[in-house]
Design a protein around this motif. Structure first.
Motif, PDB file in Angstrom:
ATOM      1  N   LEU A   1      16.390 -15.530  17.088  1.00  0.00           N
ATOM      2  CA  LEU A   1      15.862 -16.279  15.783  1.00  0.00           C
ATOM      3  C   LEU A   1      15.539 -17.662  15.954  1.00  0.00           C
ATOM      4  CD1 LEU A   1      18.929 -15.016  13.481  1.00  0.00           C
ATOM      5  CD2 LEU A   1      16.192 -14.374  13.352  1.00  0.00           C
ATOM      6  N   GLU A   2      15.629 -18.144  17.329  1.00  0.00           N
ATOM      7  CA  GLU A   2      15.383 -19.526  17.666  1.00  0.00           C
ATOM      8  C   GLU A   2      15.956 -20.476  16.706  1.00  0.00           C
ATOM      9  OE1 GLU A   2      11.141 -19.803  18.109  1.00  0.00           O
ATOM     10  OE2 GLU A   2      11.178 -18.890  20.125  1.00  0.00           O
ATOM     11  N   ILE A   3      17.146 -20.216  16.313  1.00  0.00           N
ATOM     12  CA  ILE A   3      17.782 -21.247  15.631  1.00  0.00           C
ATOM     13  C   ILE A   3      18.190 -22.605  16.251  1.00  0.00           C
ATOM     14  CG2 ILE A   3      20.143 -21.881  14.314  1.00  0.00           C
ATOM     15  CD1 ILE A   3      19.905 -18.781  13.563  1.00  0.00           C
TER      16      ILE A   3
ATOM     17  N   LEU B   1      11.696 -27.416  13.834  1.00  0.00           N
ATOM     18  CA  LEU B   1      10.781 -26.910  12.749  1.00  0.00           C
ATOM     19  C   LEU B   1       9.281 -27.340  12.906  1.00  0.00           C
ATOM     20  CD1 LEU B   1      13.097 -27.034   9.807  1.00  0.00           C
ATOM     21  CD2 LEU B   1      12.547 -24.918  10.797  1.00  0.00           C
TER      22      LEU B   1
ATOM     23  N   GLU C   1       6.514 -17.999   7.630  1.00  0.00           N
ATOM     24  CA  GLU C   1       7.381 -18.200   8.739  1.00  0.00           C
ATOM     25  C   GLU C   1       8.073 -19.286   8.622  1.00  0.00           C
ATOM     26  OE1 GLU C   1       6.509 -16.101  12.291  1.00  0.00           O
ATOM     27  OE2 GLU C   1       4.418 -15.468  11.258  1.00  0.00           O
ATOM     28  N   THR C   2       7.458 -20.440   8.469  1.00  0.00           N
ATOM     29  CA  THR C   2       8.089 -21.738   8.687  1.00  0.00           C
ATOM     30  C   THR C   2       9.241 -21.869   7.463  1.00  0.00           C
ATOM     31  OG1 THR C   2       6.299 -22.858   9.379  1.00  0.00           O
ATOM     32  CG2 THR C   2       8.197 -24.265   8.640  1.00  0.00           C
TER      33      THR C   2
ATOM     34  N   LYS D   1      12.245 -19.684   8.529  1.00  0.00           N
ATOM     35  CA  LYS D   1      13.053 -20.440   9.560  1.00  0.00           C
ATOM     36  C   LYS D   1      13.994 -21.499   8.998  1.00  0.00           C
ATOM     37  CE  LYS D   1      10.112 -19.632  13.761  1.00  0.00           C
ATOM     38  NZ  LYS D   1      11.272 -18.779  14.419  1.00  0.00           N
TER      39      LYS D   1
ATOM     40  N   GLU E   1      18.163 -22.182   9.299  1.00  0.00           N
ATOM     41  CA  GLU E   1      18.569 -23.374   9.553  1.00  0.00           C
ATOM     42  C   GLU E   1      19.542 -24.029   8.770  1.00  0.00           C
ATOM     43  OE1 GLU E   1      18.588 -24.910  12.488  1.00  0.00           O
ATOM     44  OE2 GLU E   1      17.056 -23.718  13.274  1.00  0.00           O
TER      45      GLU E   1
ATOM     46  N   ALA F   1      16.396 -15.727   3.962  1.00  0.00           N
ATOM     47  CA  ALA F   1      15.773 -15.597   4.898  1.00  0.00           C
ATOM     48  C   ALA F   1      15.305 -14.129   5.219  1.00  0.00           C
ATOM     49  CB  ALA F   1      16.362 -16.098   6.313  1.00  0.00           C
TER      50      ALA F   1
ATOM     51  N   GLN G   1      13.348  -9.869  13.327  1.00  0.00           N
ATOM     52  CA  GLN G   1      14.153 -10.937  13.032  1.00  0.00           C
ATOM     53  C   GLN G   1      15.243 -10.460  11.838  1.00  0.00           C
ATOM     54  OE1 GLN G   1      12.799 -12.696  15.347  1.00  0.00           O
ATOM     55  NE2 GLN G   1      12.732 -14.258  13.886  1.00  0.00           N
TER      56      GLN G   1
END
Length: 256
Positions: A125-127, A131, A208-209, A212, A216, A223, A244
């Motif tokens: 998920l690239e947490i 951003l 998508e942002t 994310k 976060e 999400a 995802q």
């Protein structure tokens, strides 16, 4: 960091590395309302792909008078560009040629290649990654800034609220003593659905942002809903969005 170095960074923000970012943090700690230093530090954190970027963005927004200026700054092409430092090549160095020695080929035993380690849900998920807002996503930016609105506890306000609460209780007692009658509902009245589902995000604003941003903020259900909407909007990426959602659900299980 002296004035000349700071001006140089201000003129060439693409050259800010981790060391310069740390120096800027020291300046900010001493001068917390130095908005320009905070903005330049954001560029440094973005250049180095730092996990500190997202929280630093919130703090910078809290200290910024006009957030639209900050939004325009972080969505410019120059802000998104990261520099890659070229290797230093030493000149005027005598190079002694090494003699060429012919070696007989040795038999090599091929070892089975080990599989790369499986990514965790957070990595998928690239947490924690910075951003990346686009200039067409002010809604996503504002959503990320929501948590700044929290204020520190004011003890005088707490005591005032207690007094107000006791006054409300006395008003309730008086209301009960009056024995009021409830009027029947007018059948012609149009009822409005104010449930969370009806007041959900406009699908046209879903990006998508924004998904994310919810991650976060640890709003996992939001999400998941965001990725489902995106899957319908962009069917060509439905496989990615499904992965995802799966990663989010695994993350929820691990946190419970």
């Amino acid at each position: 960091m002296n004035t000349t170095e700071f001006i140089s960074l201000m003129q060439n923000t693409a050259t800010i590395d981790a060391a310069k970012t740390a120096e800027l943090e020291a300046i900010i700690n001493e001068y917390p309302y130095f908005q320009l230093a905070r903005a330049i530090q954001l560029k440094g954190l973005n250049n180095t792909n730092s996990f500190k970027y997202n929280q630093a963005l919130k703090k910078t927004a809290a200290y910024t008078v006009d957030r639209s200026v900050l939004f325009n700054f972080i969505t410019t092409q120059n802000f998104e560009k990261n520099t890659v430092t070229a290797p230093i090549v030493k000149k005027d160095v005598d190079v002694i040629p090494t003699p060429i020695v012919k070696e007989t080929p040795k038999k090599t035993i091929e070892t089975p290649k080990s599989k790369p380690p499986k990514k965790t849900s957070s990595e998928v998920l690239e947490i924690g990654k910075p951003l990346k807002f686009k200039n067409t996503e002010p809604h996503s930016f504002n959503e990320w800034m929501q948590l700044i609105a929290q204020k520190p506890i004011n003890r005088t306000e707490v005591s005032e609220k207690k007094t107000a609460k006791s006054n409300k209780i006395s008003l309730i007692d008086k209301f009960i003593e009056a024995k009021p009658k409830i009027k029947p509902v007018n059948k012609n009245t149009v009822n409005q659905d104010i449930s969370p589902e009806s007041t959900s995000e406009n699908e046209s604003l879903m990006t998508e942002t924004l998904a994310k941003v919810y991650l976060e903020q640890q709003k996992f259900e939001n999400a998941i809903k965001a990725y489902r909407i995106l899957s319908l909007k962009y069917p060509e990426k439905s496989g990615f969005f499904a992965d995802q959602i799966k990663a989010i659900k695994n993350l929820q299980i691990n946190k419970s």
